[in-house]
Design an enzyme around this catalytic site. Structure first.
Site, PDB file in Angstrom:
ATOM      1  N   GLY A 127     -78.645  29.323 -27.951  1.00 14.21           N
ATOM      2  CA  GLY A 127     -79.418  29.310 -29.390  1.00 14.21           C
ATOM      3  C   GLY A 127     -79.894  30.504 -29.243  1.00 14.21           C
ATOM      4  O   GLY A 127     -79.820  31.857 -30.132  1.00 14.21           O
ATOM      5  N   GLU A 184     -73.751  25.270 -23.923  1.00 10.48           N
ATOM      6  CA  GLU A 184     -73.747  24.351 -24.130  1.00 10.48           C
ATOM      7  C   GLU A 184     -72.739  22.994 -23.602  1.00 10.48           C
ATOM      8  O   GLU A 184     -73.634  21.749 -23.497  1.00 10.48           O
ATOM      9  CB  GLU A 184     -73.262  24.328 -26.235  1.00 10.48           C
ATOM     10  CG  GLU A 184     -74.695  25.195 -26.383  1.00 10.48           C
ATOM     11  CD  GLU A 184     -74.713  26.437 -26.562  1.00 10.48           C
ATOM     12  OE1 GLU A 184     -73.928  26.851 -25.804  1.00 10.48           O
ATOM     13  OE2 GLU A 184     -75.073  27.238 -27.106  1.00 10.48           O
ATOM     14  N   GLU A 202     -76.687  33.319 -29.769  1.00  9.69           N
ATOM     15  CA  GLU A 202     -76.904  32.955 -31.229  1.00  9.69           C
ATOM     16  C   GLU A 202     -78.493  33.880 -32.146  1.00  9.69           C
ATOM     17  O   GLU A 202     -77.582  33.963 -33.422  1.00  9.69           O
ATOM     18  CB  GLU A 202     -76.865  31.440 -31.618  1.00  9.69           C
ATOM     19  CG  GLU A 202     -75.792  30.475 -30.867  1.00  9.69           C
ATOM     20  CD  GLU A 202     -75.533  29.389 -30.948  1.00  9.69           C
ATOM     21  OE1 GLU A 202     -76.782  28.594 -30.906  1.00  9.69           O
ATOM     22  OE2 GLU A 202     -74.618  28.508 -31.609  1.00  9.69           O
ATOM     23  N   ALA A 236     -81.689  26.673 -26.876  1.00  9.79           N
ATOM     24  CA  ALA A 236     -82.395  25.923 -27.883  1.00  9.79           C
ATOM     25  C   ALA A 236     -83.727  24.534 -27.075  1.00  9.79           C
ATOM     26  O   ALA A 236     -83.185  24.552 -25.834  1.00  9.79           O
ATOM     27  CB  ALA A 236     -81.712  24.793 -29.339  1.00  9.79           C
TER      28      ALA A 236
HETATM   29  N1  CO8 Z   1     -85.087  23.787 -22.979  1.00  2.00           N
HETATM   30  C1  CO8 Z   1     -86.012  23.425 -22.628  1.00  2.00           C
HETATM   31  N2  CO8 Z   1     -86.766  23.938 -21.172  1.00  2.00           N
HETATM   32  C2  CO8 Z   1     -86.311  25.255 -21.567  1.00  2.00           C
HETATM   33  C3  CO8 Z   1     -85.268  25.593 -21.269  1.00  2.00           C
HETATM   34  C4  CO8 Z   1     -84.130  25.124 -22.126  1.00  2.00           C
HETATM   35  N3  CO8 Z   1     -83.423  25.703 -22.966  1.00  2.00           N
HETATM   36  N4  CO8 Z   1     -84.517  26.450 -20.572  1.00  2.00           N
HETATM   37  C5  CO8 Z   1     -85.671  26.556 -19.814  1.00  2.00           C
HETATM   38  N5  CO8 Z   1     -86.285  26.331 -19.757  1.00  2.00           N
HETATM   39  C6  CO8 Z   1     -87.636  25.439 -19.011  1.00  2.00           C
HETATM   40  C7  CO8 Z   1     -87.314  24.252 -17.729  1.00  2.00           C
HETATM   41  O1  CO8 Z   1     -87.490  23.195 -17.362  1.00  2.00           O
HETATM   42  C8  CO8 Z   1     -88.385  24.974 -16.912  1.00  2.00           C
HETATM   43  O2  CO8 Z   1     -89.274  24.638 -17.370  1.00  2.00           O
HETATM   44  P1  CO8 Z   1     -90.391  23.303 -16.072  1.00  2.00           P
HETATM   45  O3  CO8 Z   1     -91.175  24.319 -15.401  1.00  2.00           O
HETATM   46  O4  CO8 Z   1     -91.909  22.649 -16.846  1.00  2.00           O
HETATM   47  O5  CO8 Z   1     -89.342  22.641 -15.147  1.00  2.00           O
HETATM   48  C9  CO8 Z   1     -88.644  26.389 -16.985  1.00  2.00           C
HETATM   49  O6  CO8 Z   1     -88.128  26.494 -18.483  1.00  2.00           O
HETATM   50  C10 CO8 Z   1     -88.784  27.714 -16.452  1.00  2.00           C
HETATM   51  O7  CO8 Z   1     -87.129  27.308 -16.071  1.00  2.00           O
HETATM   52  P2  CO8 Z   1     -86.363  27.329 -14.622  1.00  2.00           P
HETATM   53  O8  CO8 Z   1     -87.287  26.741 -13.587  1.00  2.00           O
HETATM   54  O9  CO8 Z   1     -84.591  26.562 -15.243  1.00  2.00           O
HETATM   55  O10 CO8 Z   1     -86.105  28.743 -14.058  1.00  2.00           O
HETATM   56  P3  CO8 Z   1     -84.724  29.374 -13.674  1.00  2.00           P
HETATM   57  O11 CO8 Z   1     -85.127  30.863 -13.222  1.00  2.00           O
HETATM   58  O12 CO8 Z   1     -84.354  28.371 -12.525  1.00  2.00           O
HETATM   59  O13 CO8 Z   1     -83.372  29.344 -14.680  1.00  2.00           O
HETATM   60  C11 CO8 Z   1     -82.154  29.250 -16.518  1.00  2.00           C
HETATM   61  C12 CO8 Z   1     -83.468  30.171 -15.523  1.00  2.00           C
HETATM   62  C13 CO8 Z   1     -80.389  29.884 -15.399  1.00  2.00           C
HETATM   63  C14 CO8 Z   1     -81.765  29.871 -17.469  1.00  2.00           C
HETATM   64  C15 CO8 Z   1     -82.499  27.656 -16.683  1.00  2.00           C
HETATM   65  O14 CO8 Z   1     -83.894  28.231 -17.008  1.00  2.00           O
HETATM   66  C16 CO8 Z   1     -81.429  26.890 -17.565  1.00  2.00           C
HETATM   67  O15 CO8 Z   1     -80.050  26.665 -17.371  1.00  2.00           O
HETATM   68  N6  CO8 Z   1     -81.437  27.114 -18.698  1.00  2.00           N
HETATM   69  C17 CO8 Z   1     -80.831  26.076 -19.947  1.00  2.00           C
HETATM   70  C18 CO8 Z   1     -79.949  27.256 -20.752  1.00  2.00           C
HETATM   71  C19 CO8 Z   1     -79.140  26.079 -21.317  1.00  2.00           C
HETATM   72  O16 CO8 Z   1     -78.686  25.397 -21.105  1.00  2.00           O
HETATM   73  N7  CO8 Z   1     -79.564  26.832 -22.434  1.00  2.00           N
HETATM   74  C20 CO8 Z   1     -78.747  26.540 -23.967  1.00  2.00           C
HETATM   75  C21 CO8 Z   1     -79.228  24.465 -24.577  1.00  2.00           C
HETATM   76  S1  CO8 Z   1     -78.496  23.707 -25.516  1.00  2.00           S
HETATM   77  C22 CO8 Z   1     -78.726  25.418 -27.389  1.00  2.00           C
HETATM   78  O17 CO8 Z   1     -79.063  26.634 -26.740  1.00  2.00           O
HETATM   79  C23 CO8 Z   1     -78.025  24.260 -28.334  1.00  2.00           C
HETATM   80  C24 CO8 Z   1     -77.883  25.300 -29.622  1.00  2.00           C
HETATM   81  C25 CO8 Z   1     -77.825  24.863 -30.670  1.00  2.00           C
HETATM   82  C26 CO8 Z   1     -78.345  25.551 -31.813  1.00  2.00           C
HETATM   83  C27 CO8 Z   1     -79.274  25.691 -31.785  1.00  2.00           C
HETATM   84  C28 CO8 Z   1     -80.417  26.540 -32.285  1.00  2.00           C
HETATM   85  C29 CO8 Z   1     -81.805  26.868 -32.172  1.00  2.00           C
END
Ligand code: CO8
Length: 258
Positions: A109, A132, A112, A65
């Site tokens: 998500g 999460e 999911e 998400a």
């Molecule tokens: N949300 C918003 N932006 C994101 C997300 C995210 N989940 N993941 C990546 N991005 C953005 C980064 O902020 C970055 O943006 P910017 O260039 O503007 O800084 C861009 O995407 C590229 O990401 P990274 O630079 O971080 O890329 P890396 O290759 O270094 O890392 C990762 C990749 C490991 C995947 C890393 O981006 C990461 O850890 N992302 C978050 C993963 C996460 O925690 N996901 C769970 C989110 S919570 C959730 O899903 C709850 C679900 C509940 C219901 C959902 C219903 C839809």
């Protein structure tokens, strides 16, 4: 229909929905989830479509998400608007068969969403996880429920409580994905599988899907009874006559109800 967060395409009788927020690794925001529901509605209503593939990019199916959208949310606002999940289950409730084609990250998500499809074909680059807990929350769109049913308690607890990722090989081993293919072949393989499904009788495929899904909702005895009712009802279809006659006549079946 003009979408901003997804792309929609067709190949033969296959509808393809591609998550398309490359700037955020396809993070799922409310608008994307709403568009997904609209795209599923459209393919469900389209008689030319017999199966649906949901995919992302080479780097990410979806990295979860949208954390930046969620960051400032508070309760009871999240509850009142049924934040992000109000249209979420539309993909799971699709009656036509659905396949997730997952490359790269399928986190939170994203994992999911893939689990709402009927089966998952993973690229060898795929990484699944429910991180999460690292954000101070827990899975909110099926991660504690669908994942547990698919991979069992121990693996689901491991993923949800540690927030670690598992690779495609581990995901296949534990039954989360049906097969792993080379990343370059992912979409072709998924579309090929969907074309195969769509070449059969659509009502029969839909009933088959309904019956498998029933296994997650009911007791074994009730599930078996449900299966048998559908199985017997199939003998009222022209496609059962065609399928079995074609076998006896040593020719390829040509199903009428697509
Ligand atoms: N949300 C918003 N932006 C994101 C997300 C995210 N989940 N993941 C990546 N991005 C953005 C980064 O902020 C970055 O943006 P910017 O260039 O503007 O800084 C861009 O995407 C590229 O990401 P990274 O630079 O971080 O890329 P890396 O290759 O270094 O890392 C990762 C990749 C490991 C995947 C890393 O981006 C990461 O850890 N992302 C978050 C993963 C996460 O925690 N996901 C769970 C989110 S919570 C959730 O899903 C709850 C679900 C509940 C219901 C959902 C219903 C839809």
């Amino acid at each position: 229909m003009a979408y901003k967060n997804i792309k929609v395409d067709t190949k033969g009788r296959v509808g393809i929905i591609t998550l398309d927020r490359p700037e955020a690794l396809n993070a799922l925001n409310s608008a994307l989830v709403d568009e997904m529901a609209q795209a599923v509605d459209a393919f469900e209503a389209d008689d030319e479509i017999g199966a649906i593939v949901v995919t992302g990019s080479a780097k990410a199916f979806a990295a979860g998400a949208d954390i930046k959208e969620m960051q400032g949310k508070s309760w009871p606002g999240t509850y009142r608007e049924d934040f992000i999940t109000r249209n979420w289950e539309r993909l799971a409730s699709a009656r036509k068969p659905t396949i997730a084609a997952v490359a790269g990250y399928a986190l939170g998500g994203g994992c999911e969403m893939a689990m709402m499809c009927d089966f998952i074909i993973a690229a060898d680059t795929a990484k699944f996880g429910q991180p999460e807990i690292t954000l101070g929350v827990m899975p909110g769109a099926g991660g504690t429920q669908r994942l547990t049913r698919f991979v069992g308690k121990s693996k689901a607890m491991d993923l949800c409580l540690t927030g670690r990722m598992m690779d495609a090989e581990e995901a296949e081993r534990c039954g989360l994905v049906s097969r792993v293919v080379a990343a370059d072949d992912l979409l072709d393989e998924a579309v090929k599988a969907a074309e195969k499904v769509a070449s059969f009788s659509l009502p029969i495929a839909m009933m088959t899907k309904e019956s498998v899904n029933r296994a997650y909702e009911t007791t074994l005895a009730e599930g078996i009874r449900f299966e048998r009712r559908l199985f017997h009802a199939m003998f009222g279809t022209e496609d059962q006559k065609e399928g079995m006659t074609a076998f006896a006549e040593k020719r390829k079946a040509s199903f009428k109800h697509k």
